[in-house]
Scaffold this motif. Sequence first.
Motif, PDB file in Angstrom:
ATOM      1  N   MET A   1       5.887  -3.971   5.015  1.00  0.00           N
ATOM      2  CA  MET A   1       5.317  -5.019   6.220  1.00  0.00           C
ATOM      3  C   MET A   1       6.249  -5.337   7.227  1.00  0.00           C
ATOM      4  O   MET A   1       5.610  -5.323   8.344  1.00  0.00           O
ATOM      5  CB  MET A   1       5.016  -6.275   5.326  1.00  0.00           C
ATOM      6  N   ASP A   2       7.529  -5.720   7.042  1.00  0.00           N
ATOM      7  CA  ASP A   2       8.419  -5.934   7.985  1.00  0.00           C
ATOM      8  C   ASP A   2       9.678  -6.016   7.349  1.00  0.00           C
ATOM      9  O   ASP A   2      10.006  -5.936   6.121  1.00  0.00           O
ATOM     10  CB  ASP A   2       7.856  -7.307   8.712  1.00  0.00           C
ATOM     11  N   LYS A   3      10.687  -6.154   8.178  1.00  0.00           N
ATOM     12  CA  LYS A   3      12.223  -5.821   7.605  1.00  0.00           C
ATOM     13  C   LYS A   3      12.588  -6.862   6.738  1.00  0.00           C
ATOM     14  O   LYS A   3      13.615  -6.824   5.966  1.00  0.00           O
ATOM     15  CB  LYS A   3      13.028  -5.802   8.772  1.00  0.00           C
ATOM     16  N   ASN A   4      11.616  -8.179   6.846  1.00  0.00           N
ATOM     17  CA  ASN A   4      11.924  -9.150   5.966  1.00  0.00           C
ATOM     18  C   ASN A   4      11.549  -9.269   4.669  1.00  0.00           C
ATOM     19  O   ASN A   4      11.456 -10.323   3.877  1.00  0.00           O
ATOM     20  CB  ASN A   4      11.953 -10.527   6.739  1.00  0.00           C
ATOM     21  N   ALA A   5      10.467  -8.255   4.388  1.00  0.00           N
ATOM     22  CA  ALA A   5       9.390  -8.356   3.424  1.00  0.00           C
ATOM     23  C   ALA A   5      10.143  -8.007   1.863  1.00  0.00           C
ATOM     24  O   ALA A   5       9.514  -7.431   1.277  1.00  0.00           O
ATOM     25  CB  ALA A   5       8.266  -7.541   3.811  1.00  0.00           C
TER      26      ALA A   5
ATOM     27  N   LYS B   1      -0.025  -1.759   3.971  1.00  0.00           N
ATOM     28  CA  LYS B   1       1.533  -1.940   3.862  1.00  0.00           C
ATOM     29  C   LYS B   1       1.802  -2.763   2.611  1.00  0.00           C
ATOM     30  O   LYS B   1       0.836  -3.508   1.981  1.00  0.00           O
ATOM     31  CB  LYS B   1       1.749  -2.774   5.149  1.00  0.00           C
TER      32      LYS B   1
ATOM     33  N   SER C   1       5.094  -5.721   0.591  1.00  0.00           N
ATOM     34  CA  SER C   1       6.294  -6.176   0.370  1.00  0.00           C
ATOM     35  C   SER C   1       6.857  -5.489  -0.726  1.00  0.00           C
ATOM     36  O   SER C   1       6.266  -4.957  -1.282  1.00  0.00           O
ATOM     37  CB  SER C   1       5.999  -7.713   0.317  1.00  0.00           C
TER      38      SER C   1
ATOM     39  N   TYR D   1      -2.482  -6.573   1.081  1.00  0.00           N
ATOM     40  CA  TYR D   1      -1.342  -5.785   0.710  1.00  0.00           C
ATOM     41  C   TYR D   1      -0.794  -5.507  -0.490  1.00  0.00           C
ATOM     42  O   TYR D   1      -1.362  -6.215  -1.419  1.00  0.00           O
ATOM     43  CB  TYR D   1      -0.110  -6.919   1.386  1.00  0.00           C
TER      44      TYR D   1
ATOM     45  N   GLU E   1      10.521   2.025   5.050  1.00  0.00           N
ATOM     46  CA  GLU E   1       9.759   1.831   6.135  1.00  0.00           C
ATOM     47  C   GLU E   1       8.758   2.940   6.664  1.00  0.00           C
ATOM     48  O   GLU E   1       7.483   2.427   7.130  1.00  0.00           O
ATOM     49  CB  GLU E   1      10.827   1.673   7.363  1.00  0.00           C
TER      50      GLU E   1
END
Lengths: 424, 147
Positions: free
Chosen positions: A120-124, A77, A79, A45, A115
């Motif tokens: 990576m994801d919505k919490n990253a 991807k 963070s 990442y 995004e």
Amino acid sequence: MILTKEQQAILDGEQGETLAKVMKTLVMYGDAFEAEKLVPITSKYNHLVTSFGLKVMSPVYDLMQQLLDADVCSDQKFSVDPRPIDKNVPANFLQNLVFNKFMYTKQGFYEEQLEKLGLMDKNAFSCTCYMDEVGNKPQKGDVLSWAESSAVVYANSVLGARCNRNSGIIDIMGSIVGYVPYFGLLTDEGRKATWIVKIQTTKKPEAQLLGSAIGMKVMEDVPFVMGLDKWIGNELNDSACAYLKDFGAATASNGAVGLYHIANLTPEAVELGETLIAEGAKEYIIDDAELERVKNNYPVIWKNPKAEPKLCFVGCPHLSLEQLKDWTEKIEAALKKNGRKKVTLNTVFTAAPGVLEAFEKTKYSKRLKATGVITSYICPLMYMNNPLCKKMPVITSSNKLRTYTSARYYTDAEILTKITGGKF
Amino acid sequence: MKQFKGRVVTPGEVTAEAIVTKEGFNTLASFQMALQFGDKEVKCGDQSNKELYGKSMLGKALCLPQTIGSTTGGLVLYCACSMQKNPACMLFANHIDSLAAAGAVLADVWVDGITMPVIDSLGDEFLNYVKDGMKITVKADGTVEVE
């Protein structure tokens, strides 16, 4: 710089004008350091520093849009640093107005861009992406294109990855082409220490104060720190890693350190020992008096230097799960000693969303809540980054937050005393 | 008048008044308030930098050893250039650092019509000689005249 055929083709525009400009940026960036080649990024990442949708940063979002419009994205991807606002954090009407209507009006737009670019994801969203609960932890020897000074210095020093102190935007550009210029902290030579720092204190030095002293002395050089293992041990356990996280953030923000070696503790120092020290390295001795001198030299820019603090931030960089548990126990004990049930001023502890979720599942979460401490995922620096906060007396144990805002620095022990109603 | 020879990081020619720091220049801390809240003079907001704090940086010849601090430094410099709130030139005594280099390169490649010459490796003697208010002339080959 010698480029491969593939890299030269990109530079020549064979894959479009926008990608050619990305490659030109990386080549010019490398040329500034006499880099001879580009090397492949090997981490799973990436990590980006720009997490905030500040209206004034429109040039950044325009550039990101150019990348998206040209479909120039990375397969890797990433963070990203913490979000700047959270409704759980105390703010008055005027502050909320400034945050939501003037400053961070691009937040939603920029998060949509992130995004699309490969979040990576919505919490990253955290500056401590390398924590297990976040899941972006590179391997020893991995080549990175990260930005975020505290994450870069941690990845290099504690994890043994290889990354230069890349700026925001350069971070994503390296990831897009899959290569970074080979110079500085990517090379064996660049990882050699040009400073020997000897710790001669009579007690465990405060991590953020020690980091500040070293950062201001060595600037961007690599220090080899001797005598610290006496205080934090020779095992990279939770406690040592949390210490090094805070120490490193201060070296990177009060100076420009991208890598440090701790004798008998960090991976390369354990593996290579004093062979890591370059010939002619300078020496810096740190004792109690030196740390006191550094602390006393911090300017206080509050309008009224004797004002009672109104807000306290702990967690820049974000706290670890163990730190949250440790603080819970310390606050409970101090409140009991001082005959109180709640903290005496608004106190916000910040940590990664994933760390906060894990903390919620422990018995400590309710106990910390009962003391009145608020937990949040925000970046305190972004919260403080406006003239209204400058008028507000805020205290912190973060030397990074002190550097960039009007927050006043106190040691962890002093913060504990302040927030639990004790006396110095 | 004294001449110093440095290395060209990004090219250009300019004449401007010097502002000088012998400490590391923290780009984020110096620019953030000025950029966010429309300070027309772009005054340095870094409380830790006693030489520059409160002084206007707009259109000045910024003389410094290197930049320090957050890795937003390069994009902050890029934004300053995009918004035409940048110094006239940046003159480094030391080899340029990665954040300043990123900012200079991003501005050069991605901002149309910007010219902010950046010269590095001018040496300690340069920084010892130059003082606030002196007239600086930067030549295309990296020569810096101070008078």
